[in-house]
Design a protein around this motif. Structure first.
Motif, PDB file in Angstrom:
ATOM      1  N   ILE A 198       0.868  -1.208  -0.004  1.00  0.00           N
ATOM      2  CA  ILE A 198       0.102  -0.025   0.128  1.00  0.00           C
ATOM      3  C   ILE A 198       0.844   1.154  -0.055  1.00  0.00           C
ATOM      4  N   TYR A 199       2.015   1.238   0.766  1.00  0.00           N
ATOM      5  CA  TYR A 199       2.994   2.333   0.824  1.00  0.00           C
ATOM      6  C   TYR A 199       3.594   2.553  -0.378  1.00  0.00           C
ATOM      7  N   ILE A 200       4.064   1.256  -0.996  1.00  0.00           N
ATOM      8  CA  ILE A 200       4.923   1.602  -2.255  1.00  0.00           C
ATOM      9  C   ILE A 200       4.124   2.100  -3.231  1.00  0.00           C
ATOM     10  N   ALA A 201       2.809   1.588  -3.599  1.00  0.00           N
ATOM     11  CA  ALA A 201       1.978   2.088  -4.663  1.00  0.00           C
ATOM     12  C   ALA A 201       1.658   3.591  -4.459  1.00  0.00           C
ATOM     13  N   GLY A 202       1.446   3.982  -3.230  1.00  0.00           N
ATOM     14  CA  GLY A 202       1.196   5.578  -2.874  1.00  0.00           C
ATOM     15  C   GLY A 202       2.347   6.223  -3.174  1.00  0.00           C
ATOM     16  N   ALA A 203       3.403   6.030  -2.761  1.00  0.00           N
ATOM     17  CA  ALA A 203       4.720   6.770  -3.067  1.00  0.00           C
ATOM     18  C   ALA A 203       4.869   6.827  -4.531  1.00  0.00           C
ATOM     19  N   LEU A 204       4.974   5.624  -5.378  1.00  0.00           N
ATOM     20  CA  LEU A 204       4.921   5.648  -6.581  1.00  0.00           C
ATOM     21  C   LEU A 204       4.085   6.594  -7.369  1.00  0.00           C
ATOM     22  N   GLY A 205       2.748   6.406  -6.926  1.00  0.00           N
ATOM     23  CA  GLY A 205       1.946   7.077  -7.417  1.00  0.00           C
ATOM     24  C   GLY A 205       2.036   8.796  -7.374  1.00  0.00           C
ATOM     25  N   ALA A 206       2.751   8.975  -6.100  1.00  0.00           N
ATOM     26  CA  ALA A 206       2.956  10.632  -5.781  1.00  0.00           C
ATOM     27  C   ALA A 206       3.937  11.029  -7.019  1.00  0.00           C
ATOM     28  N   CYS A 207       4.814  10.095  -7.440  1.00  0.00           N
ATOM     29  CA  CYS A 207       5.922  10.398  -8.505  1.00  0.00           C
ATOM     30  C   CYS A 207       5.242  10.432  -9.824  1.00  0.00           C
TER      31      CYS A 207
END
Ligand SMILES: [Zn+2]
Length: 351
Positions: A198-207
């Motif tokens: 969940i965290y990884i997808a969120g962080a990548l989504g911000a980029c």
């Protein structure tokens, strides 16, 4: 290729190798909870500090033949692989987008995404501080470029309006949260996957911003299906279940053949071939499904936890990272190819 072009590429590749080497240190010291700048590199087995020539990316591994210089204990192949992959991705980023502040941003994104992927593959662990750094890089860059309002085409592809960047973060996190909850329900309330995804997808989504994050999620799920199939093949091979092993390979070959025949227009010329081909494909798929369910039920009777171990516990982080990097580099090319592909099917059914 011109020399003016090869010289910078050579230095970019070297830079990538060095950052890859640093990446190994960041992951290793995250696990051992040490500072990344101190102490000097040492052998994890015998604790002897390394000489400078033990630290040359990839080359040292080859010179030392994969063994510690002092105690001869094997060095993980992970180190040269990570160094090489980092160098290749840094070079691709330069070839695609050229020099500029945006290249430093892209390298930072690649670096932090790889840190997350390597830690996930190695120990199935996500460190929240790595996630926050990646999300911070994405949000800060997009905020900066929204403020400066820069409209250069190569850069426009990389940056997103700041609000769009936040939407990407939410989309990535929410979709993975829903997936996390569904997988948990299917596994009977047990943790089927880590919440780190969940965290990884969120962080990548911000980029990536909203639209590119949607593509990232689609690619990641497709890639994860492929990885799961390969892992399933491997478990069949280990169990010496060669009948199903062969039928999975047969299914993949027939599936690829299906795409080629369609693109070559064979199906459009002869509908009977299409119907026969599709029936064979479905029969093989049914055979694989029937046997897979039998295996899962059988395992469940013997040991419920083994089902989780064997079928759902492949980390999702690496697929997300691979999908995000693919989207950043090649989404435009892929969408042209897939559009042609979809059109050839639509033509065939007379759309
Ligand atoms: Zn040693």
């Amino acid at each position: 290729m011109e020399i003016e072009f090869l010289v910078p590429l050579f230095f970019v590749f070297l830079t990538g190798l060095c950052f890859g080497s640093f990446l190994n240190v960041v992951v290793l010291r995250a696990f051992s909870n040490e500072s990344i700048s101190y102490p000097a590199s040492k052998c994890p087995k015998c604790q002897k500090p390394l000489y400078w020539w033990h630290n040359i990316p990839v080359l040292s591994y080859i010179m030392l033949r994969g063994k510690c210089y002092f105690c001869k204990s094997p060095i993980s192949i992970q180190y040269p692989i990570v160094e090489f992959v980092t160098a290749v991705l840094f070079s691709l980023a330069y070839l695609k987008f050229g020099f500029g502040i945006h290249l430093i941003y892209l390298w930072a994104v690649i670096f932090m995404a790889l840190v997350l992927a390597v830690a996930d593959i190695k120990e199935k662990v996500i460190f929240t501080r790595h996630v926050y750094v990646l999300a911070g890089i994405g949000l800060f860059y997009n905020f900066l470029y929204t403020m400066l309002n820069i409209k250069e085409p190569a850069i426009t592809w990389l940056n997103n309006p700041f609000v769009n960047s936040i939407e990407g973060l939410l989309l990535g996190a929410v979709v993975m949260l829903v997936y996390f909850l569904i997988a948990g329900l299917l596994a009977g309330g047990k943790m089927a996957m880590g919440d780190g995804d969940i965290y990884i997808a969120g962080a990548l989504g911000a980029c990536l911003g909203f639209e590119k994050t949607a593509y990232m999620l689609i690619f990641a799920f497709l890639l994860q299906i492929l990885i799961t199939l390969i892992a399933y093949e491997y478990s069949l091979f280990k169990a010496k279940d060669f009948k199903i092993f062969a039928s999975v390979i047969l299914f993949i070959i027939i599936g690829i053949g299906h795409c080629f025949l369609n693109n070559a227009g064979i199906f459009a010329q002869n509908t009977v071939i299409f119907i026969l081909y599709t029936i064979i494909l479905m029969l093989v798929a049914l055979y694989i499904l029937k046997d897979t369910f039998a295996r899962v039920w059988n395992l469940k009777d013997k040991n419920p936890d083994a089902v989780l171990e064997n079928f759902v516990c492949i980390p999702f982080g690496p697929a997300l990272v691979a999908a995000a990097i693919t989207v950043l580099f090649y989404l435009q090319e892929i969408s042209v190819i897939s559009q042609n592909f979809i059109n050839s099917y639509l033509n065939f059914i007379g759309w």
